[in-house]
Design a protein around this motif. Structure first.
Motif, mmCIF file in Angstrom:
data_model
loop_
_atom_site.group_PDB
_atom_site.id
_atom_site.type_symbol
_atom_site.label_atom_id
_atom_site.label_comp_id
_atom_site.label_asym_id
_atom_site.label_seq_id
_atom_site.Cartn_x
_atom_site.Cartn_y
_atom_site.Cartn_z
ATOM 1 N N PHE A 126 0.851 -1.197 0.000
ATOM 2 C CA PHE A 126 0.000 0.000 0.000
ATOM 3 C C PHE A 126 0.883 1.242 0.000
ATOM 4 O O PHE A 126 0.932 1.985 0.984
ATOM 5 N N PRO A 127 1.598 1.470 -1.102
ATOM 6 C CA PRO A 127 2.565 2.572 -1.131
ATOM 7 C C PRO A 127 1.942 3.951 -0.886
ATOM 8 O O PRO A 127 2.583 4.811 -0.283
ATOM 9 N N GLU A 128 0.692 4.157 -1.316
ATOM 10 C CA GLU A 128 0.049 5.460 -1.088
ATOM 11 C C GLU A 128 -0.173 5.701 0.405
ATOM 12 O O GLU A 128 0.050 6.796 0.908
ATOM 13 N N LEU A 129 -0.624 4.674 1.114
ATOM 14 C CA LEU A 129 -0.824 4.775 2.555
ATOM 15 C C LEU A 129 0.515 4.998 3.257
ATOM 16 O O LEU A 129 0.624 5.861 4.130
ATOM 17 N N TYR A 130 1.516 4.250 2.882
ATOM 18 C CA TYR A 130 2.851 4.390 3.468
ATOM 19 C C TYR A 130 3.364 5.815 3.286
ATOM 20 O O TYR A 130 3.858 6.437 4.225
ATOM 21 N N GLN A 131 3.231 6.348 2.095
ATOM 22 C CA GLN A 131 3.708 7.698 1.816
ATOM 23 C C GLN A 131 2.932 8.731 2.633
ATOM 24 O O GLN A 131 3.521 9.633 3.223
ATOM 25 N N LEU A 132 1.611 8.580 2.685
ATOM 26 C CA LEU A 132 0.779 9.521 3.446
ATOM 27 C C LEU A 132 1.124 9.503 4.921
ATOM 28 O O LEU A 132 1.258 10.573 5.557
ATOM 29 N N LEU A 133 1.302 8.319 5.491
ATOM 30 C CA LEU A 133 1.666 8.221 6.909
ATOM 31 C C LEU A 133 3.011 8.893 7.180
ATOM 32 O O LEU A 133 3.187 9.560 8.193
#
Length: 137
Positions: A126-133
């Motif tokens: 989940f790269p988008e979630l990882y980046q957002l966090l």
């Protein structure tokens, strides 16, 4: 991204025989606030259910600073302190909204599990979630 603190009123059932909020409730409030943060960033319980992800608690601690009583409103500020490939750490501050007194502080660490119960890399899956966090640290 500006995140709002999670606010709630305390309930009578959360009190102990001394008329103050029982210490175990603060850990529950941390969870409520954590899920509120995830909802605010678009990755709440619907996302976890849809993706069949678990996020167990690896560690939790709480330092009690001042008493909280029935029917008080509290605000819980949640901050993502660390986000690695496999581990996510949050810190918490519980404050009375009327008097601005810090009632408790704490921290919890989590991992992500797939449906089979195996630890996953959110950076990979989940790269988008990882980046957002990592952006809201």
């Amino acid at each position: 991204m500006k995140l709002k603190p999670y606010t709630r009123k305390t309930f009578f059932y959360e009190t102990d025989q001394m008329g103050i909020i029982h210490h175990s409730n603060y850990i529950r409030w941390f969870e409520e606030a954590r899920f509120d943060l995830l909802e605010q960033i678009g990755y709440g319980s619907d996302f976890l259910e849809r993706e069949k992800l678990g996020s167990p608690v690896l560690n939790v601690n709480c330092q009690y600073k001042a008493m909280t009583r029935f029917n008080e409103e509290i605000a819980i500020q949640v901050v993502v302190r660390e986000c690695s490939k496999a581990k996510l750490t949050f810190s918490y501050q519980v404050v009375g909204t009327q008097d601005q007194v810090v009632r408790a502080t704490g921290e919890s660490s989590h991992c992500f599990l797939n449906e089979a119960g195996k630890i996953i890399s959110i950076q990979r899956q989940f790269p988008e979630l990882y980046q957002l966090l990592n952006e809201i640290i």
